[in-house]
Write an enzyme that holds these catalytic residues in place. Structure first.
Site, PDB file in Angstrom:
ATOM      1  CG  ASP A  63      13.743 -13.350  -8.967  1.00  0.00           C
ATOM      2  OD1 ASP A  63      13.590 -13.763 -10.130  1.00  0.00           O
ATOM      3  OD2 ASP A  63      14.842 -12.933  -8.521  1.00  0.00           O
ATOM      4  CE1 TYR A 124      12.171  -4.854  -9.392  1.00  0.00           C
ATOM      5  CE2 TYR A 124      13.579  -3.787 -11.020  1.00  0.00           C
ATOM      6  CZ  TYR A 124      12.723  -4.815 -10.653  1.00  0.00           C
ATOM      7  OH  TYR A 124      12.422  -5.802 -11.563  1.00  0.00           O
TER       8      TYR A 124
END
Length: 284
Positions: A63, A124
């Site tokens: 994003d 992540y």
């Protein structure tokens, strides 16, 4: 959908990094917004002196504001273009790309490789500090400041209840036709000597806003606003909870993408495309 490369083309794997601060995410968008995909495709078209744009497929679409250290993509290039440019392509791209996106490796992919569907996990890291003075100015673009003291042990206790295969609908932004069933393989937090807390989050795949929502829930546990059972109860409820905040994107970095051995790529691609259901779930 087939993973066969069209006749006369070569599939090329790209390993890359970027600072997401000034990007409107990975994927190209209408309206001229700056994206990572757009920058790389423009650079690739320029350095290969091609009239057409060769579209990239990425392991995980990030994003706006999210960073990547170990992103992976692939692109199918005509054999003639690859043969002409392969030896100098990496250096030429370095000279053409903006400084906030770098490609570290350009190589021919093995048979059956697909940057998205071949991946078996994505890892992540989310970084946050609760230092009363705020964030180190040199780290401000990559670390979130939380203005309450955080109990890392409590956060890890809550995280353990979220591991495994579940429907993460409560922690995802729903997309039409997309499943929210995922296998969360690791969710753990460690406070470094500098006081920065790093959350490691690894799963076979992630749905939209999943990592940032999970971190938002764990922060509520860490600062004492919720008990360690609460994130698991939210997960079991299966619906979005207004108390779960999607934390800001700048603390999040895609660190690494994992792939199976070359001979297992085709099987992984097929598996990844199957619509998932939980054991015991109805088919319709």
């Amino acid at each position: 959908m087939s993973d066969e490369v069209a006749d006369g083309f070569v599939r090329v794997r790209l390993d890359l990094s970027y600072d997401g601060k000034d990007f409107s995410g990975w994927a190209k968008q209408a309206g001229g917004r700056r994206t990572v995909q757009g920058e790389i495709e423009d650079a690739l078209r320029t350095v290969t002196r091609s009239e057409q744009t060769y579209e990239l497929t990425v392991a995980g679409r990030t994003d706006a504001g999210v960073h990547a250290r170990g992103q992976v993509a692939h692109v199918d290039l005509p054999e003639a273009v690859w043969d002409e440019h392969r030896e100098k392509l990496l250096k030429r791209l370095a000279g053409r790309l903006p400084k906030d996106v770098r490609i570290w490796s350009v190589r021919e992919a093995p048979n059956g490789f697909n940057a998205r569907f071949s991946a078996v996990w994505r890892r992540y890291a989310y970084r946050v500090t609760d230092h009363p003075g705020g964030v180190d100015p040199l780290l401000r673009g990559h670390v979130l400041w939380h203005d309450w003291p955080l109990d890392v042990d409590a956060m890890n206790a809550a995280a353990e209840r979220l591991l495994g295969e579940h429907d993460f609908a409560a922690y995802c932004k729903k997309r039409e036709g997309a499943t929210t069933i995922r296998t969360l393989q690791e969710l753990s937090l460690v406070r470094g000597d500098d006081g920065v807390i790093t959350a490691t989050v690894r799963a076979d795949a992630f749905c939209h806003n999943m990592v940032r929502s999970l971190i938002g829930a764990l922060l509520f546990v860490g600062d004492g606003h919720r008990d360690a059972d609460w994130p698991g109860k939210v997960l079991a409820a299966g619906v979005r909870d207004s108390a779960v905040h999607v934390v800001r994107p700048h603390g999040l970095t895609l660190e690494e993408v994992g792939y199976p051995a070359d001979e297992l790529l085709a099987a992984r691609n097929k598996e990844a495309r199957n619509r998932r259901t939980l054991p015991g779930a109805g088919c319709c």
